[in-house]
Design an enzyme around this catalytic site. Structure first.
Site, PDB file in Angstrom:
ATOM      1  N   ASP A 165     -60.846-110.771   4.684  1.00  0.00           N
ATOM      2  CA  ASP A 165     -60.840-111.984   5.377  1.00  0.00           C
ATOM      3  C   ASP A 165     -61.954-112.333   6.141  1.00  0.00           C
ATOM      4  O   ASP A 165     -63.052-111.314   6.455  1.00  0.00           O
ATOM      5  CB  ASP A 165     -59.585-112.007   6.212  1.00  0.00           C
ATOM      6  CG  ASP A 165     -59.008-113.360   6.514  1.00  0.00           C
ATOM      7  OD1 ASP A 165     -59.858-114.374   6.195  1.00  0.00           O
ATOM      8  OD2 ASP A 165     -57.850-113.841   6.812  1.00  0.00           O
TER       9      ASP A 165
HETATM   10  C1  NOJ Z   1     -59.627-117.126   7.688  1.00  0.00           C
HETATM   11  C2  NOJ Z   1     -57.762-116.951   7.099  1.00  0.00           C
HETATM   12  O1  NOJ Z   1     -57.145-116.000   7.963  1.00  0.00           O
HETATM   13  C3  NOJ Z   1     -57.781-116.813   5.452  1.00  0.00           C
HETATM   14  O2  NOJ Z   1     -56.308-117.084   5.368  1.00  0.00           O
HETATM   15  C4  NOJ Z   1     -58.538-118.039   4.827  1.00  0.00           C
HETATM   16  O3  NOJ Z   1     -58.426-117.878   3.458  1.00  0.00           O
HETATM   17  C5  NOJ Z   1     -60.070-117.862   5.307  1.00  0.00           C
HETATM   18  N1  NOJ Z   1     -60.042-117.878   6.941  1.00  0.00           N
HETATM   19  C6  NOJ Z   1     -61.134-118.516   4.758  1.00  0.00           C
HETATM   20  O4  NOJ Z   1     -60.954-119.889   5.163  1.00  0.00           O
END
Ligand code: NOJ
Length: 755
Positions: free
Chosen positions: A295
């Site tokens: 993430d």
């Molecule tokens: C953080 C989020 O937790 C995740 O779900 C998301 O896909 C990413 N950012 C990318 O934007």
């Protein structure tokens, strides 16, 4: 590098590939992939890549078009040009993706195409209801179709990859991301996760109308302590495997191409450094052969987590745990080479990571044509097409849950005087909810507009009543009450739209209370005093504690954030052109203190049965009931359903037999309607304690008024299995109870014994 030289490199590459194809699979080929052809191509490509080029493939940067995390760099063009970044997210449209793809293909030594990812969560441009809302439909075909539409639009915008589905089980409405989930139940969550993967990916990733799915957030992100986003997760291996892992596994079994790590730690190890999760479970146990992306900044966050002292150490922990791609942090980009030189990471490990990613680029057909997703004609035709809007409209209707309908106030007759009240009734932006991808508020119809259209201008009034200040929950300005009350007095029916501002839901939106703002609570009470029929539409992204408001209303319909076409879907339901059939995918507590509360709880050694249990020493609260406000699976219809005649194929079965349970469901009301017939199972005695009941089947069944249907379920050995005391998966002999009904309080029961 000139095109000529690049061509030579490509020719060399493809010669290597065809040579490789004609011989027996080589070293990594059979280790990494089940598909020898892809493996050969990857192997051949890796053999001509420098370490820097391989590292570039493990890097994913945001282009900055959308802000989905802390911003850490400005311009990615140079990183692409230098080959330091092989994958991009937060950029879309054919024009914009093509421009970057041209840099990668024409200006880097090997011309390896970029992957473009994006958070396409509940629609790309045509926005569907938020995921929790879609899940309330319990309609797997419609959910799959929603993902399919999203994939068509996203891929037509130049995207190859969506960061969805999110399959995190959540039993904590304080956590804002419950809105992105399928709710509390592993069985329902697994089926929904798999349906979404099928919708996104179709049968073949090479089909340009599909996108790669990314199952997230592995693992147990939804169990953060106190519902605070990114917070610690601590749970037993049993709970992890019983409740939290099944939806990830189901989505991977459906073929998901990638997995995203979670921000949380689990058992003291941050997920993005967890060998147990990524190597032991994901690769070895489950045989996953896609790639794992972290993430946003999660590698760097190993430092504040306190397991790495710098990015060098963080990158080492992460790649050695089995992570293949670093989202945004740059830790892999900056450190992998040094780590390899110092012998702390093997080059083989890097080959493995880059190999998994390259394999996907081959599967997508990007090496054959890096611009296969760059079709402006298709983009124009696909985005917001009539067909896509129709699917969003159908899905919205299916997602609504009727929570109360005293005296059959709903459906409303047309051309009565209706006082529409509440800022949310006239807000386009709120219709879309969080993670709206490229959805535009301009393209969303409001509730007010749709109601006015059906009911006529002269019979429909509007007053805001309350307003939001998104960053101030306690914002209190009742200057709108007077007009709202006046309109209500002049009307035959009050239609109040209440709930949460969209920005209170989604990532980093945890709450310590789950009630409505005081301004809305007061408005409810003022309007209730008028003694007019009051119909309430609730827009919210989490289960909320609305006991007082339910009491103050005559009818209440949960509409979540219903998407681009949500307005007209609401009007159809309100005026009876569509009979609601949604069921809650998560328990609604009475108050925040009951959290966690879910239907598959354990009995405890001192269970409390109201009216039966005597004395003080029971598992209960002093001043609040144990039961929720609305139980999991609950939802009314304009008609009524009666359940009878429950039967089991045999009262004694052996472990390998399937068990068939049937029930008769009669539509006893005045409308045709669909009912989600639900089956819950209780394993009465086990070597470890078992939940009081678990969802093990459901069938959404349409029944015409006055008619009956026989609904049949088959329970397999797997349905009767669980992680026994020694953690082996299987059954134990003994008694089982089966409950069938319209929600998780189902009472109709049949029992059988497993020999
Ligand atoms: C953080 C989020 O937790 C995740 O779900 C998301 O896909 C990413 N950012 C990318 O934007």
């Amino acid at each position: 590098m000139s095109n000529k030289i690049r061509l030579i490199v490509f020719l060399a590459l493809y010669t290597t590939i065809s040579v490789a194809q004609s011989v027996t699979p080589t070293k990594k080929a059979d280790v990494f992939f089940n598909e020898p052809e892809i493996a050969h191509k990857v192997d051949s490509l890796l053999s001509i890549m420098t370490i820097d080029e391989k590292i570039g493939q493990t890097v994913l940067f945001t282009s900055g078009w959308d802000v989905t995390g802390p911003t850490v760099r400005d311009n990615v063009m140079e990183e692409i040009r230098s080959g330091r970044c092989g994958n991009i997210f937060n950029r879309h449209t054919v024009a914009a993706t093509t421009k970057l793809q041209e840099i990668a293909v024409n200006e880097t030594r090997l011309g390896i195409p970029l992957l473009f990812g994006y958070d396409v969560i509940h629609g790309h441009r045509t926005i569907f209801p938020i995921s929790l809302g879609e899940s309330a439909s319990w309609d797997l075909e419609a959910i799959e179709e929603g993902a399919r539409v999203a994939a068509r639009e996203a891929s037509a915008s130049g995207l190859h990859w969506t960061f969805a589905p999110m399959v995190d089980i959540s039993r904590d409405p304080r956590w804002g991301r419950i809105s992105e989930s399928a709710g509390e139940d592993p069985y329902l969550g697994s089926l929904i996760g798999a349906a979404r993967v099928r919708g996104f990916q179709g049968d073949n990733l090479k089909d340009v109308t599909t996108v790669m799915a990314c199952v997230k957030h592995f693992a147990a992100y939804g169990a953060s302590q106190a519902g605070r986003d990114y917070h610690t997760v601590d749970m037993s291996e049993r709970v992890l495997r019983e409740t939290y892992l099944p939806p990830y596994k189901a989505a991977l079994d459906a073929g998901a191409a990638s997995v995203m790590t979670s921000f949380n730690e689990i058992d003291g190890v941050p997920a993005s450094a967890s060998t147990h999760l990524y190597t032991d479970i994901l690769r070895k146990e489950w045989g996953f052969n896609g790639f794992v992306v972290t993430d946003y900044l999660a590698v760097n966050e190993l430092i504040p987590h306190g397991v790495a002292k710098d990015k060098y150490q963080a990158a080492k922990l992460s790649i050695n745990a089995g992570i293949d791609m670093d989202m945004e942090g740059g830790a892999f980009m900056e450190n992998l080479k040094k780590l390899i030189e110092n012998g702390e990471v093997t080059e083989e490990k890097l080959d493995e990571a880059a190999g998994y990613i390259l394999a996907m680029k081959f599967r997508l057909g990007l090496f054959e044509d890096p611009f296969r997703y760059s079709n402006t004609k298709r983009e124009k035709k696909e985005i917001l097409s009539k067909e896509n809007k129709e699917a969003a409209y159908q899905m919205a209707k299916k997602s609504f849950v009727l929570l109360k309908n005293d005296n059959q106030v709903l459906p409303l007759k047309k051309n009565q005087k209706i006082a529409v009240i509440g800022q949310l009734a006239n807000s386009k932006r709120d219709m879309l909810g969080s993670w709206k991808a490229t959805g535009s508020p301009k393209e969303a119809g409001t509730i007010l507009k749709a109601i006015t259209k059906k009911n006529g201008k002269k019979n429909t009034t509007f007053a805001k009543g309350y307003t939001f200040k998104p960053l101030d929950f306690d914002h209190y300005d009742n200057s709108g009450f007077e007009q709202a009350i006046k309109n209500a007095k002049d009307a035959d029916v009050i239609l109040l739209v209440a709930g949460e501002h969209w920005s209170w839901t989604g990532e980093a939106t945890s709450r310590t209370n789950i009630h409505l703002p005081q301004i809305q609570k007061d408005l409810f009470q003022e309007l209730a005093k008028l003694d007019k029929p009051m119909v309430v539409l609730m827009m919210n992204g989490r289960p909320i504690a609305i006991g007082d408001e339910v009491d103050a209303s005559d009818a209440m319909l949960e509409i979540w954030y219903p998407g681009t076409e949500g307005g007209r879907a609401v009007a159809d339901v309100i005026f009876g052109e569509y009979n609601p059939s949604g069921k809650l995918p998560a328990t609604f507590p009475r108050n925040v203190g009951q959290i966690p509360i879910y239907h598959s709880m354990k009995n405890t050694g001192r269970p409390y049965t109201p009216g039966v249990s005597k004395g003080k020493y029971h598992s209960k609260y002093l001043f609040t009931k144990n039961t929720p406000l609305f139980q999991f699976g609950f939802g009314l219809s304009y008609t009524t359903f009666e359940y009878s005649d429950i039967k089991v194929s045999s009262n004694k079965v052996s472990a390998n037999d399937n068990v068939t349970v049937s029930v008769t469901v009669k539509n006893t009301g005045d409308y045709d309607g669909a009912e989600v017939v639900q089956l819950y199972l209780q394993d009465v005695i086990g070597s470890v304690t078992r939940p009081v009941r678990e969802l093990k089947g459901f069938k959404k069944t349409f029944i015409k008024k006055g008619k009956s249907a026989t609904v049949e379920f088959t329970l397999s050995k797997d349905d009767l299995s669980f992680f026994r005391q020694d953690m082996s998966w299987g059954t134990e002999p003994g008694d089982f109870n089966v409950f069938v009904g319209g929600d998780s309080d189902a009472e109709l029961k049949v029992s059988f014994e497993l020999e």
